[in-house]
Structures are given as C-alpha cells and as structure tokens.
Design an enzyme around this catalytic site. Structure first.
Site, PDB file in Angstrom:
ATOM      1  N   ASP A   1       2.286   3.898  -8.655  1.00  0.00           N
ATOM      2  CA  ASP A   1       2.796   2.992  -7.341  1.00  0.00           C
ATOM      3  C   ASP A   1       3.703   3.599  -6.778  1.00  0.00           C
ATOM      4  O   ASP A   1       4.619   4.698  -6.954  1.00  0.00           O
ATOM      5  CB  ASP A   1       3.822   2.099  -8.023  1.00  0.00           C
TER       6      ASP A   1
ATOM      7  N   HIS B   1      -1.533   8.398   0.624  1.00  0.00           N
ATOM      8  CA  HIS B   1      -2.796   7.508  -0.427  1.00  0.00           C
ATOM      9  C   HIS B   1      -2.805   9.533  -1.070  1.00  0.00           C
ATOM     10  O   HIS B   1      -3.187  10.300  -2.594  1.00  0.00           O
ATOM     11  CB  HIS B   1      -3.603   7.446  -0.810  1.00  0.00           C
TER      12      HIS B   1
ATOM     13  N   LEU C   1      -8.085  17.601 -22.647  1.00  0.00           N
ATOM     14  CA  LEU C   1      -7.607  15.995 -22.407  1.00  0.00           C
ATOM     15  C   LEU C   1      -8.655  15.275 -22.185  1.00  0.00           C
ATOM     16  O   LEU C   1      -9.547  15.633 -21.611  1.00  0.00           O
ATOM     17  CB  LEU C   1      -7.462  16.539 -20.822  1.00  0.00           C
TER      18      LEU C   1
HETATM   19  C1  IPE Z   1      -0.311  -1.550  -9.362  1.00  0.00           C
HETATM   20  O1  IPE Z   1      -0.137  -1.313  -7.817  1.00  0.00           O
HETATM   21  C2  IPE Z   1      -2.139  -0.769  -9.206  1.00  0.00           C
HETATM   22  C3  IPE Z   1      -1.669   0.723  -8.981  1.00  0.00           C
HETATM   23  C4  IPE Z   1      -1.110   2.063  -8.497  1.00  0.00           C
HETATM   24  C5  IPE Z   1      -3.587   0.843  -8.905  1.00  0.00           C
HETATM   25  P1  IPE Z   1       0.602  -2.430  -6.467  1.00  0.00           P
HETATM   26  O2  IPE Z   1       1.381  -1.751  -5.346  1.00  0.00           O
HETATM   27  O3  IPE Z   1      -1.035  -2.738  -6.458  1.00  0.00           O
HETATM   28  O4  IPE Z   1       1.140  -3.572  -7.405  1.00  0.00           O
HETATM   29  P2  IPE Z   1       1.499  -4.667  -7.457  1.00  0.00           P
HETATM   30  O5  IPE Z   1       0.914  -5.093  -6.084  1.00  0.00           O
HETATM   31  O6  IPE Z   1       3.168  -3.930  -6.475  1.00  0.00           O
HETATM   32  O7  IPE Z   1       2.894  -5.394  -8.609  1.00  0.00           O
HETATM   33  C1  IPE Z   2      -0.190   2.659  -4.884  1.00  0.00           C
HETATM   34  O1  IPE Z   2       0.797   2.490  -4.146  1.00  0.00           O
HETATM   35  C2  IPE Z   2      -2.342   3.187  -4.734  1.00  0.00           C
HETATM   36  C3  IPE Z   2      -2.733   1.597  -5.150  1.00  0.00           C
HETATM   37  C4  IPE Z   2      -2.368   1.012  -5.334  1.00  0.00           C
HETATM   38  C5  IPE Z   2      -4.517   2.540  -4.531  1.00  0.00           C
HETATM   39  P1  IPE Z   2       0.435   1.753  -3.490  1.00  0.00           P
HETATM   40  O2  IPE Z   2      -0.350   1.830  -2.112  1.00  0.00           O
HETATM   41  O3  IPE Z   2       1.301   0.239  -4.012  1.00  0.00           O
HETATM   42  O4  IPE Z   2       2.221   2.180  -2.877  1.00  0.00           O
HETATM   43  P2  IPE Z   2       3.561   0.993  -2.544  1.00  0.00           P
HETATM   44  O5  IPE Z   2       3.615   0.154  -3.461  1.00  0.00           O
HETATM   45  O6  IPE Z   2       2.948   0.657  -1.130  1.00  0.00           O
HETATM   46  O7  IPE Z   2       4.316   2.262  -1.668  1.00  0.00           O
HETATM   47 MG    MG Z   3       2.336  -0.682  -4.688  1.00  0.00          MG
END
Ligand code: IPE
Ligand code: IPE
Ligand code: MG
Length: 251
Positions: free
Chosen positions: A22, A39, A133
């Site tokens: 995240d 990303h 892995l």
């Molecule tokens: C969880 O992250 C999903 C992934 C990292 C793929 P999110 O950013 O979507 O989670 P929430 O919405 O903050 O809980």
């Molecule tokens: C996690 O990073 C990746 C996905 C959920 C695809 P985020 O896109 O949720 O990044 P933040 O939380 O907005 O910084």
């Molecule tokens: Mg996020």
C-alpha cells in the site's frame, strides 16, 4: 559474496510472507505525479522483493495487487492498473521462469478480459513445475470472496454426493480455499501506514504475525523487509499454548 547477493537464508525464517503493498498513490502524489506513476514505481519494488525472497529461500511470497474493492476506484486508474498488470505479466514471466519461480494468481479471474485471463493461464502453466519461490499475486482477490467461493463449491459437492455434510471441517474448508496448496502465512506486512487487513487473506491470517510500516510501497526495500523478518524472529508464536509449553516443544 557481494553485498548485493547476500540474503537471509535461515531455518527460522518465515516460510510464507504475505504483503499488502500500500501507498503507491501517496508516493506519487507527494511528488506531484499522477497516481499511476506510483503503481509503476511499485512494480520496481516488487521486482527487488521477489528477487530477494527467491535468494533467501522463502517458500511463498504473496502480494496483494488488486482487491475486489479496488474496482471502486476511478475508471481511468482501474484501466491503467489492468494494463500495467498485463504488461508486467508479459515482461516478467520469462525471468521468473529462468529463476525457477512458480507464479500463481489468486482471485476472481472471471472479471478480467479474456486476453488477460489467457495470459494468466499461460504464465501459470509455463512456471508450474518450478521448485523455487512460489510467487502468489492476489488480483481481484477478497478474503470474503475466497470463503464464499469455497462454501459454494462445498455445497455443490454435497449436493452431488461427492462429500457428506459431516465431512465439513476446518481442514476441508481449507482445501477449498484458493490457497489450498500453500502453507499459512507466517508473516504479514503492510506498507503505507494503515493498520488494517482490507479483506486480504482473512481465514489464512488466523495465526500470522503482523508487521506494519509507514514506508510507502515504492520505497519498500530489502532493508525494510529484513527489519520485518528480524521483528518476526523476535516473537514467540504460541498458537494458544503457554510460553513455557512453546519452549518445551522447541527443545
Ligand atoms: C489494499 O489497499 C489492497 C491492495 C494493496 C491491493 P487499499 O489501498 O485498497 O486499501 P484501503 O482501501 O485503504 O483499505
Ligand atoms: C496500493 O497503493 C496499490 C493498489 C491498491 C492497487 P494505493 O493505490 O492504495 O496507494 P494509496 O493508499 O492511495 O497511497
Ligand atoms: Mg491504499
């Protein structure tokens, strides 16, 4: 051995590490860049962590790439994420294969385009006999979805007479989850500062050790992973026993 090639090969290591990657969006926003750039930077961090885990004899690395709730994001971001997923699969599969890494995608794949589903099938097939892995990518995955699809299959198996209702047990349910062939995660890591599961491996994380870091995913590196593993090794997992019992069991 160069510093580059050093890795944590140790019998006390977690066998299965599960990570919620995240913070990509915030990493980009901090740099006044569009979220998708975060990303892309996140994929680079994935490459390094996969390489490191492969060298360290970790058995399974599970990465949460796209949750069943992430479809709620703006359409543009979802589309770009799908494109990135497809492009990454395409560019990385030969390298994974060469490094003896087995790729497994978990999640509801029926929501993906036919082309992406085909790419996933081909990549899994190409790497299925690899013995290093196991890299698990959770894409359109949700813990509740996983349990729901297991219940549906179990009910169908009972209806067809394949199994009896009395046969339902924790072990049986486990066998119907999409992670049936994997050990349970020992160490769960979430980057990005949030301290929640966000519908990742709900059933499987029952006795997993949790580790949270403020680091945003694109900044997550070997050192941060080592810190998490050091923290993991300092803990006593008791699985309901007393501490004294665990010391006796270890002897
Ligand atoms: C969880 O992250 C999903 C992934 C990292 C793929 P999110 O950013 O979507 O989670 P929430 O919405 O903050 O809980
Ligand atoms: C996690 O990073 C990746 C996905 C959920 C695809 P985020 O896109 O949720 O990044 P933040 O939380 O907005 O910084
Ligand atoms: Mg996020």
């Amino acid at each position: 051995m160069s510093a580059e090639s050093q890795a944590i090969v140790d019998s006390d290591n977690p066998k299965h590490i599960a990570i919620i990657m995240d913070g990509n969006g915030r990493w980009a926003q901090k740099r006044l860049m569009p979220r998708i750039m975060g990303h892309h930077a996140g994929v680079k961090a994935v490459r390094k962590i996969v390489e490191y885990c492969a060298k360290s004899n970790i058995e399974v690395l599970s990465l949460f790439a796209f949750s069943s709730e992430n479809w709620r994001r703006p359409k543009d971001e979802v589309n770009l994420l799908m494109e990135l997923f497809m492009a990454t699969l395409q560019s990385e599969v030969n390298k994974l294969d060469k490094n003896n890494i087995r790729l497994k995608i978990i999640g509801d794949k029926t929501a993906f385009s036919d082309k992406l589903q085909e790419k996933i099938r081909a990549a899994e097939q190409q790497t299925e006999n690899n013995t290093g892995l196991t890299l698990v990518i959770a894409a359109n995955y949700g813990g509740r979805w996983d349990i729901t699809q297991a219940v549906q299959k179990i009910v169908a198996a009972i209806a067809s007479g394949e199994i009896e209702q009395q046969a339902i047990s924790e072990e049986l349910i486990n066998q119907y989850l999409v992670t049936a062939d994997l050990p349970e995660p020992d160490l769960f890591i979430r980057s990005g500062g949030e301290e929640r599961i966000s519908n990742f491996l709900l059933w499987q994380l029952a006795y997993t050790e949790f580790y949270f870091t403020e680091a945003l995913w694109p900044d997550f590196d070997q050192q941060l992973l080592e810190q998490a593993v050091i923290s993991f090794k300092s803990r006593q997992r008791r699985f309901g026993h007393t501490g004294e019992q665990m010391i006796a069991i270890k002897r």
